[in-house]
Design an enzyme around this catalytic site. Structure first.
Site: not given
Lengths: 503, 431
Positions: A14, A33, A51, A315, A417, A419
């Site tokens: 956000i 931050e 969504h 949340r 890496c 994998c």
């Protein structure tokens, strides 16, 4: 002291979305931050779902920002080179009661303007996802998936390229609001004081506390934890689209579901549990067992070796446990504390809503300060766009593309890496483009190194060498995610030859 | 594209299995063997195993890991000088997709990407450690949680200290070795725990690494929770009841800043799977016949990618044999003309009978000497393993081997002279 037009508290999705949107204007902006990097809080610990907007009451901030955010997401991700996929989703009813809820969801979705939403029958369900159980379902073709950390990082990088400043590892401890003597807000961290005309409170789980520092004490957040499992990429073909159960009226989440990630893993989760401590991202034995059972139920081909990682996100809920369900997002410009903009209780669908919330923030700031759009705004991420092929992961390239890349930069030939097939070139670029301090978690989110099935067993030791050799970060200062998370206690014994090198 | 076969045998991995496989192939007459290894120095995990105890069977002396690796590399040196073996280090095999004419391998290293072709391929990539995620370690995910093998490499190769007070979850061999190693470096090992009622590693390691240093071994003990948001602060463990559920009344909090995991090894089977080889769910390695050939003709496997071993001596033995078989196949014909070794023979499965977790090989295609290896499901005393005809009859037992003690942590391995072409069963029983 420099007076910023706007200080944004919080570099989650956000805060970073707001920073990038405001960076399109003439304002001077600072993001503060407490973590060493963007998106280390709740922005990186969720399903990564974009969504459609069927779940929320028409007209609420939640519904409006969700649908608008979904519309904006595809273009935004393409501008910023962030992986995004419109997978579609089916919300399945198993019982008569749930079938009735589906009708309500359908109407709500239509009222919210969810494109393409429709009821589908068994036959169509089977077509979309062979082997699916349930009687009837809602299909929302606009639902998608995005990498939540990559989106947050990309928004920050774009904002940074356009002059937004960032202060990491800075926790806001107190705020002085403007009065007769001074015209501006003062934000005090442990070590610094910053001054701002406008404060945008995007502090996620800490947003109620930040509001309280400005004398706004009407908000309380109730942390509600969701645990997840990450499944091996072996199962990538098993799931065509997202499958959710119909949520109950008082559920605080959308139910345990399977979610594809843009990187090819599948997530199982999240659970739903109100907790006391908003930093307690522990996973628990009981819930993990439930998730495993649910996983085996939803995906019969799942084997016990397919569970590669578990994690939990929290949340920031405005609805207390006894109430359940969802309260609306708080998006407000305070009249009592002029210049203070609150973004509180932004839980799901906050990731989807982030670009739409940022638009609203710009509007609110425009009512406080004169805004002029900049002509020289840089849309994308110069750091990515100017590096050939970085728009695509090495592992997604064809043999010929790989050959070309290696001939241009030999470091592409060196796998760090194994994998996830991440190369030295990608690790070096990731470390170099990190705005704040370089941490292992930051490298992980930028490259996917350590995210595969061996979980860093192979590459952690290589990353240690790279950070030391190419970036001069000594082993005792290498951290997982900032101060206090040092990975090692230092060299085992004093050595006259460089660490790890044979004399 | 050039379809010329450059190498008779390509060996993937230069750990103990890869080194011995290459020597075995060259020794059996293969004129061009390539060994591809991702590390900058051949030897694999042996290089970080600075403790001794290697080579008791193969060299009749107790060597350290690097010493053992040097002995194996010495054997290769002559072949290398003669141009029969080439080692490509710091090189990764990107993919391995069998074609009708040999195996093209996409290999890359700093500044280079190319396709090489080999008539036969030997998988010798070893295994990887199970992780905190794989065992669903409950609680937080702070700094200070490492697999034991990663910690071993950090300490022994990179001179990095991983912590001051550790709890080791799982009593596999690497965990036991690391308990001693940390202690010798001045760290405190508060406990080693295991969910099983018996240790996961070799007896001699329990004695030499734990008992000799008074490190407590907590058996039938599981993790309730990892504590600490930044660095590990402690761990709560509890005993498991008879139903294997945690008995929370026995919960104990152990303060520590480091958690090492030694909770099992998984064969690095990704290349085998991508090449289309069938996998055994019990070993997580490929299904093989007595020549250690997988279900993909021309593709062989040996060492820990085939089955996780506890002694490197047997890895070397197994790999030499795989190398010889691969060389023989490459010398006779390339795979496009058929399955030379198996031609004309029916493939007979070996059934895994009672009390055994797995038996290797999975199939027998031809009478002759077969090395059987297996693990039991639980510790037993006075135990025998029987090799028998699957068909029930009076004289069905072909071979019996008796053991005074067996444990899942110790692989059983013996030769069997197979002179039958009937399906077999291998089973174990107490007596």
């Amino acid at each position: 002291m420099k007076i910023y037009d706007a200080v944004i508290v919080g570099a989650g999705v956000i805060g970073c979305a707001a920073a990038r949107t405001l960076a399109q204007t003439n304002l001077s902006i600072l993001v503060i931050e407490k973590e060493p990097d963007t998106g280390f809080g709740i922005s990186s610990k969720n399903s990564g779902v974009v969504h459609s907007g069927i779940h929320y009451t028409p007209g609420t901030n939640r519904a409006v920002c969700n649908v608008r955010g979904n519309q904006m997401m595809e273009d935004l991700c393409s501008e910023l080179c962030v992986p995004f996929k419109r997978t579609g989703k089916i919300t399945v009813a198993f019982t008569e009661e749930q079938t009735q809820s589906l009708t309500k969801l359908l109407e709500q979705g239509k009222a919210n303007g969810v494109p393409g939403i429709r009821l589908i029958d068994r036959e169509k369900m089977e077509k979309l996802q062979p082997g699916i159980v349930g009687t009837t379902a809602i299909y929302t073709p606009s639902t998608g998936i995005v990498s939540p950390y990559e989106l947050t990082i990309a928004l920050a990088e774009s904002a940074y390229a356009n002059g937004v400043e960032f202060k990491f590892n800075h926790t806001v401890r107190s705020i002085d609001i403007p009065d007769r003597q001074k015209k501006y807000f003062l934000l005090h961290t442990e070590t610094n004081t910053f001054s701002a005309k406008v404060i945008i409170n995007a502090a996620g789980l800490g947003s109620a506390d930040i509001a309280r520092m400005a004398g706004i004490d009407e908000y309380t957040l109730y942390p509600c934890r969701g645990e997840y499992y990450v499944l091996d990429k072996r199962l990538k073909e098993a799931l065509n689209l997202l499958i959710y159960p119909v949520p109950g009226a008082h559920d605080s989440g959308l139910g345990i579901h399977l979610t594809n990630t843009v990187d090819g893993n599948i997530l199982i989760g999240p659970s739903n549990e109100y907790i006391i401590d908003d930093e307690d991202t522990a996973t628990t034995i009981d819930i993990m067992e439930t998730l495993r059972e649910e996983g085996h139920h939803l995906l019969p081909s799942l084997s016990s070796t397919d569970f590669i990682r578990s994690f939990a996100g929290i949340r920031p809920k405005l609805a207390p446990p006894e109430e359940g369900g969802f309260r609306d997002f708080v998006i407000e410009s305070r009249r009592d504390v002029r210049g203070f903009i609150n973004l509180i209780g932004i839980e799901s669908p906050g990731l989807t809503a982030s670009p739409a919330i940022a638009e609203q923030v710009k509007e609110l700031v425009g009512q406080l300060l004169p805004l002029r759009d900049r002509k020289d705004f840089i849309q994308g991420r110069p750091v990515i766009h100017n590096t050939p092929f970085l728009k695509k992961r090495f592992s997604d390239c064809s043999h010929d593309e790989k050959k070309t890349l290696i001939s241009q930069n030999p470091d592409y030939g060196s796998i760090v890496c194994r994998c996830e097939e991440i190369t030295l070139a990608e690790i070096k670029t990731a470390a170099a483009r990190t705005i704040g301090p370089v941490t292992f978690a930051g490298i992980k989110y930028r490259t996917r190194a350590m995210m595969g099935r061996c979980q860093g067993g192979f590459c952690l030791q290589r990353l240690t060498e790279i950070l030391r050799e190419s970036f001069g970060i000594t082993v005792d200062t290498q951290t997982l995610k900032g101060p206090g998370t040092e990975l090692f206690t230092g060299p085992l014994r004093p050595s006259s030859c460089p660490l790890g090198k044979e004399s | 594209m050039d379809k010329k076969i450059e190498f008779a045998v390509a060996v993937i991995g230069a750990g103990p299995a890869g080194l011995a496989a290459a020597a075995g192939a060259a020794g059996a007459g293969a004129k061009s063997v390539v060994v591809i290894d991702r590390d900058n120095r051949a030897g694999g995990i042996l290089n970080q195993c600075i403790h001794d105890g290697f080579g008791l069977h193969r060299y009749n002396e107790s060597l350290s890991g690097p010493e053992y690796a040097e002995r194996e590399k010495q054997v290769l040196l002559n072949y290398e000088t003669a141009g029969k073996i080439t080692i490509l280090s710091e090189t990764f095999v990107q993919d391995l997709i069998p074609e009708s004419y040999g195996f093209p391998l996409a290999v890359m290293s700093t500044g280079s990407f190319r396709i090489i072709r080999a008539a036969t391929v030997i998988l010798a990539m070893g295994c990887r450690e199970r992780t905190a995620g794989a065992i669903s370690l409950p609680g937080t995910r702070p700094a200070g949680i490492l697999t034991a093998g990663t910690a071993q490499r950090l300490m022994n190769i990179q001179n990095i200290n991983v912590g001051r007070r550790a709890v080791i979850i799982g009593s596999g061999d690497i965990g036991l070795i690391m308990a001693r190693r940390l202690t010798l470096e001045g760290a405190e090992v508060a406990a080693v725990t295991d969910i099983q009622p018996y240790p996961g590693g070799l007896d001699r390691n329990v004695r030499q690494c734990l008992h000799d240093f008074n490190i407590p071994l907590l058996l039938s003990t599981g993790v309730v929770k990892v504590h600490g948001n930044k660095r590990v602060e402690g761990i709560t463990v509890a005993q498991l009841d008879s139903k294997n559920r945690l008995n929370l009344q026995t919960s104990t909090y152990i303060p520590c800043d480091t958690i090492l995991l030694s909770v099992g090894l998984i064969p690095e089977h990704e290349l085998a799977r991508s090449a289309g080889a069938a996998l055994d769910p019990a070993t997580q390695g490929p299904v093989v016949d007595q020549h250690l050939m997988t279900t993909v003709p021309g593709l062989f496997a040996c060492g820990n990618v085939l089955q996780v071993h506890d002694l490197v001596d047997f890895v070397s033995e197994e790999a030499e044999y795989a190398g010889a078989c691969a060389a023989e196949m490459a010398l006779n014909q390339f795979r496009s003309t058929g399955r030379v070794i198996q031609s004309g023979n029916t493939i007979l499965p070996i059934k895994v009978g009672s009390n055994l977790r797995y038996v290797l090989p999975h199939t027998i295609s031809k009478p002759g000497r077969v090395t059987l290896s297996m693990r039991v499901t639980a510790p037993e005393i006075n135990f025998r393993v029987c090799v028998a005809r699957l068909e029930k009859s009076d004289n069905r037992i072909l071979l019996t081997k008796t053991f005074t003690r067996v444990s899942p942590s110790e692989m059983l391995r013996f030769a069997f002279n197979c002179d039958t072409v009937e399906p077999l069963e291998v089973y174990g029983e107490s007596f």
